[in-house]
Design a protein around this motif. Structure first.
Motif, PDB file in Angstrom:
ATOM      1  N   ILE A   1       0.857  -1.192   0.000  1.00  0.00           N
ATOM      2  CA  ILE A   1       0.000   0.000   0.000  1.00  0.00           C
ATOM      3  C   ILE A   1       0.890   1.239   0.000  1.00  0.00           C
ATOM      4  O   ILE A   1       2.077   1.153   0.306  1.00  0.00           O
ATOM      5  CB  ILE A   1      -0.923   0.063   1.244  1.00  0.00           C
ATOM      6  CG1 ILE A   1      -0.089   0.017   2.529  1.00  0.00           C
ATOM      7  CG2 ILE A   1      -1.969  -1.043   1.222  1.00  0.00           C
ATOM      8  CD1 ILE A   1      -0.879   0.338   3.779  1.00  0.00           C
ATOM      9  N   ASP A   2       0.280   2.350  -0.302  1.00  0.00           N
ATOM     10  CA  ASP A   2       0.961   3.634  -0.270  1.00  0.00           C
ATOM     11  C   ASP A   2       0.689   4.233   1.111  1.00  0.00           C
ATOM     12  O   ASP A   2      -0.407   4.708   1.389  1.00  0.00           O
ATOM     13  CB  ASP A   2       0.377   4.502  -1.400  1.00  0.00           C
ATOM     14  CG  ASP A   2       0.899   5.931  -1.395  1.00  0.00           C
ATOM     15  OD1 ASP A   2       1.468   6.369  -0.360  1.00  0.00           O
ATOM     16  OD2 ASP A   2       0.708   6.617  -2.412  1.00  0.00           O
ATOM     17  N   GLU A   3       1.695   4.173   1.996  1.00  0.00           N
ATOM     18  CA  GLU A   3       1.471   4.510   3.396  1.00  0.00           C
ATOM     19  C   GLU A   3       0.886   5.913   3.578  1.00  0.00           C
ATOM     20  O   GLU A   3      -0.102   6.113   4.293  1.00  0.00           O
ATOM     21  CB  GLU A   3       2.780   4.393   4.191  1.00  0.00           C
ATOM     22  CG  GLU A   3       2.585   4.706   5.670  1.00  0.00           C
ATOM     23  CD  GLU A   3       3.844   4.505   6.503  1.00  0.00           C
ATOM     24  OE1 GLU A   3       4.897   4.106   5.939  1.00  0.00           O
ATOM     25  OE2 GLU A   3       3.776   4.751   7.713  1.00  0.00           O
ATOM     26  N   ARG A   4       1.516   6.869   2.920  1.00  0.00           N
ATOM     27  CA  ARG A   4       1.079   8.249   3.089  1.00  0.00           C
ATOM     28  C   ARG A   4      -0.387   8.423   2.677  1.00  0.00           C
ATOM     29  O   ARG A   4      -1.201   9.002   3.398  1.00  0.00           O
ATOM     30  CB  ARG A   4       1.988   9.150   2.236  1.00  0.00           C
ATOM     31  CG  ARG A   4       1.547  10.563   2.158  1.00  0.00           C
ATOM     32  CD  ARG A   4       2.412  11.347   1.166  1.00  0.00           C
ATOM     33  NE  ARG A   4       1.752  12.626   0.921  1.00  0.00           N
ATOM     34  CZ  ARG A   4       2.371  13.786   0.892  1.00  0.00           C
ATOM     35  NH1 ARG A   4       3.668  13.850   1.061  1.00  0.00           N
ATOM     36  NH2 ARG A   4       1.700  14.889   0.683  1.00  0.00           N
ATOM     37  N   ALA A   5      -0.725   7.888   1.511  1.00  0.00           N
ATOM     38  CA  ALA A   5      -2.097   8.039   1.021  1.00  0.00           C
ATOM     39  C   ALA A   5      -3.089   7.325   1.930  1.00  0.00           C
ATOM     40  O   ALA A   5      -4.163   7.839   2.243  1.00  0.00           O
ATOM     41  CB  ALA A   5      -2.201   7.504  -0.403  1.00  0.00           C
ATOM     42  N   ILE A   6      -2.699   6.136   2.386  1.00  0.00           N
ATOM     43  CA  ILE A   6      -3.595   5.351   3.250  1.00  0.00           C
ATOM     44  C   ILE A   6      -3.826   6.073   4.578  1.00  0.00           C
ATOM     45  O   ILE A   6      -4.956   6.179   5.064  1.00  0.00           O
ATOM     46  CB  ILE A   6      -2.989   3.953   3.527  1.00  0.00           C
ATOM     47  CG1 ILE A   6      -3.002   3.108   2.264  1.00  0.00           C
ATOM     48  CG2 ILE A   6      -3.685   3.257   4.692  1.00  0.00           C
ATOM     49  CD1 ILE A   6      -4.274   2.373   1.965  1.00  0.00           C
ATOM     50  N   VAL A   7      -2.749   6.581   5.160  1.00  0.00           N
ATOM     51  CA  VAL A   7      -2.872   7.226   6.466  1.00  0.00           C
ATOM     52  C   VAL A   7      -3.740   8.486   6.358  1.00  0.00           C
ATOM     53  O   VAL A   7      -4.656   8.702   7.158  1.00  0.00           O
ATOM     54  CB  VAL A   7      -1.484   7.555   7.065  1.00  0.00           C
ATOM     55  CG1 VAL A   7      -1.598   8.469   8.273  1.00  0.00           C
ATOM     56  CG2 VAL A   7      -0.758   6.260   7.432  1.00  0.00           C
TER      57      VAL A   7
END
Ligand code: PBG
Length: 330
Positions: free
Chosen positions: A295-301
């Motif tokens: 997953i894309d951590e920044r986008a998910i968070v």
């Protein structure tokens, strides 16, 4: 007449247009960053199941506090990991308990930073429960003694306030805990200190990594007799109602992701500020998937944080706070 689908698209055409009609914003002011403090010196130990989250000894905490302030965060929540635990959690209300010491230090380094103290005994008791235990003389069955626990929790809150805590956040879920803590604070001259009650705290598997971080897993049994059944939502209203009656200044729902409906419901029924706790297991899942490149951590968070706010949370307690603060700036 135009078709609705076209109408919606008209408002999504470009970034400025989307900004204009956006309903929910997350800002760094919404975030509360939990920190674990431990005794000893030169300790900065990463928690295995929570990459990026550490236990700090006081001498290593200053650097972290400076980073927190530089990131623009304005509130932290402190959890203590004492060296010594006993049956009644004495280190929780000791003048020189680890949280009391840490609070005094933080207030010295960063007077403006709000310190929220988690008021519970599970990190301080050798049995790992949130209150005092009584073993039934005949059956040997262990039972939490509610009223004796309340007295100790009130003492804990007062000693945290004395150390400089700005907000008391009781997480123990004993019956009558808000009232007992309010009375204790008032009597000791801390009428001005608000209580953020963990009003709706589910008995959740999502706390697993926290219990590793805080060494607070119950040594026998579980917390099902005092934390809520994940299957219930009307009961959440009753829990919140009693906290409101007892004088809570802010309410909280915990965990977050699997309980968004509860957040929404409390928001609709009460006008008190509402917090959501994006707990350890939720953090670990995101970190694990991000580490795998899944997953894309920044986008998910950022999407998760937006979801909490959209559901109705005014503030979010999250281990992602420091990273998120950076992303929100850029
Ligand atoms: C109890 C407390 C817990 C958490 C916050 N306060 C653990 C529990 O109830 O077992 C969990 C927070 C998290 O999982 O991040 N003092």
């Amino acid at each position: 007449m135009s078709f609705p689908v076209v109408r919606h698209r008209r408002l999504r055409r470009n970034a400025a247009m989307r900004n204009l009609v956006r309903e929910t914003y997350v800002t760094v002011h919404d975030l509360i960053y939990p920190l674990f403090v431990t005794e000893g010196t030169n300790v900065k130990t990463e928690i295995g199941s929570m990459p990026g989250v550490y236990q700090f000894s006081l001498d290593r905490l200053e650097e972290e506090i400076r980073e927190v302030v530089a990131a623009g965060l304005q509130a932290i929540m402190l959890f203590g990991i004492p060296d010594e635990k006993d049956a009644v959690g004495s280190q929780g209300y000791d003048h020189n308990g680890i949280v009391q010491q840490a609070t005094r230090k933080v207030k010295e380094w960063a007077p403006e930073l709000l310190v929220i103290a988690d008021t519970c005994l599970c990190e301080y008791t050798d049995h790992g429960h949130c209150g005092v235990i009584h073993h039934h003389p005949q059956t040997g069955e262990a039972e939490i003694v509610n009223d004796a626990s309340l007295e100790l929790l009130a003492r804990t809150a007062v000693s945290q306030a004395e150390a400089g805590a700005d907000i008391i956040a009781p997480s123990n879920m004993m019956d009558g805990f808000v009232q007992a803590i309010r009375a204790g604070l008032d009597e000791a001259g801390y009428q001005h200190i608000p209580i953020m009650s963990y009003s709706v705290k589910y008995s959740s598997a999502f706390y697993g990594p926290f219990r590793e971080a805080a060494n607070s897993a119950p040594q026998f049994g579980d917390r099902k007799s005092y934390q809520m059944d994940p299957a219930n939502v009307r009961e959440a209203m009753r829990e919140a109602e009693s906290d409101v009656q007892e004088g809570a200044d802010m309410l909280m729902v915990k965990p977050g992701m699997a309980y968004m409906d509860v957040v929404r419901m409390l928001k609709e029924h009460y006008d008190l500020p509402l917090a959501v706790y994006n707990v350890s297991g939720e953090y670990s899942m995101v970190k694990a998937a991000a580490r795998n490149g899944w997953i894309d951590e920044r986008a998910i968070v950022l999407e998760l944080l937006t979801g909490f706010k959209r559901a109705g949370a005014d503030m979010i307690i999250t281990y992602h706070a420091k990273d998120a603060a950076g992303w929100l700036k850029s």
